[in-house]
Design an enzyme around this catalytic site. Sequence first.
Site, mmCIF file in Angstrom:
data_model
loop_
_atom_site.group_PDB
_atom_site.id
_atom_site.type_symbol
_atom_site.label_atom_id
_atom_site.label_comp_id
_atom_site.label_asym_id
_atom_site.label_seq_id
_atom_site.Cartn_x
_atom_site.Cartn_y
_atom_site.Cartn_z
ATOM 1 N N LYS A 1 2.858 9.889 8.510
ATOM 2 C CA LYS A 1 2.352 9.619 9.759
ATOM 3 C C LYS A 1 2.757 10.225 11.017
ATOM 4 C CE LYS A 1 -0.240 5.665 7.719
ATOM 5 N NZ LYS A 1 -1.673 6.053 7.924
ATOM 6 N N PHE B 1 0.776 -1.266 0.112
ATOM 7 C CA PHE B 1 -0.031 0.104 -0.090
ATOM 8 C C PHE B 1 0.939 1.130 0.036
ATOM 9 C CE2 PHE B 1 -2.425 3.391 1.789
ATOM 10 C CZ PHE B 1 -3.573 3.521 1.203
ATOM 11 N N ASP C 1 9.277 2.855 1.582
ATOM 12 C CA ASP C 1 8.200 3.407 2.015
ATOM 13 C C ASP C 1 7.927 3.362 3.365
ATOM 14 O OD1 ASP C 1 5.519 4.248 2.825
ATOM 15 O OD2 ASP C 1 4.464 3.293 0.918
#
Length: 386
Positions: free
Chosen positions: A236, A122, A207
């Site tokens: 995040k 993702f 990532d």
Amino acid sequence: MSHVFPTYARWDLEIKEANGSVATDQNGKTYLDFISGIAVCNLGHGDKDVKQAVQDQLDKVWHVSNLFQHPLQEETAEILTANCCCDAVFFCNSGAEANEAAIKLARKHTGKTKIVTFQQSFHGRTFATMSATGQAKIHDGFGPLLPQFEYLPFNDTESLAQLEGDGYAAIMLEVIQGEGGVVPAEAAFLEKVKETCERLGSLLIIDEVQTGIGRTGLPFAYQHFQIEPDIITAAKGLGSGFPVGAMIGKKELIASFQAGSHGTTFGGNPLAMAAAKATLTKIFQPQFLQEAAQKSEEMADMLKSALLDAPAVTEIRGKGFMIGIQLNHEAAPIITELRSNGLLTLPAGSDVIRLLPPLTVTADEISEAVGIIEKTIKHAAVTVSK
């Protein structure tokens, strides 16, 4: 009727207040929050130092655009680069934007177009990052994806050996697949990925949107392994809830991202940088990271001990405070029951319970959470068997 697009399957729950690891809903019920805004509030809710840093900046200037010098950008970038293998930072607003920037930079620097990612990965929901994501459920309904993305099986070294040609700009992966089920990469696989990048003349993009900023007990999750990415993406946990993302690259890539090659109106604005600098200053302290790593190991051990004889649990995996409980059935009913019992968790795929507590969670809160998980899972097993 709501005036908001129904793009989220929202719970019938509103968080009215939150402090540390505890959230309180509209009815006054309290919960241990082991979601942390989906790995965002790494310092817990309402960290006083981050709040003060943002308040101080609010009293000075909120936004002026990237036409002006930004000392806070330089200071925050220096903290990031001092704690990883890269040298320069592009600030943006989210993880998807950070991954967009990484994709653009890799293609521009190499002059190549193909990018390899992995099944169940993702990387975001913009068109490029959606195309990079190896999950059909993210693609469905949007027509043809952007070309030049290839998906390989995760942790499969043999599939990497089959890559040939000179058209590959990058290999892009998560060290721990988050949305894909909290699946850690194997060391041998990561080493093969790096070897493949060297063989193909490609860049390695890691990532770290979910795994970075102390989540696994180190500044970035790749640091648990003997690899060095060319590009790292983060978001995040970077701003303690303030929207901010970062793409971090090695110095040899700087020449490919000069004035006019990429940009963002809000990225790296003074408020975001105040939040990010204060967050990083606390999390990247060696003692803080050591304590977080120790607490997470203790939590994993407690979970394994508590759930050893639970028939519904097939595996407990992850790293640091990114833990997945693999079930042999759908996770949604258990997550609902955990919420009723005062613990907020979320899924990772259909059959995994994902735990993302704040890095500041206390030993007592960990013990309480493990007790709730054990009771809930074992009670559910008993109920199903009757």
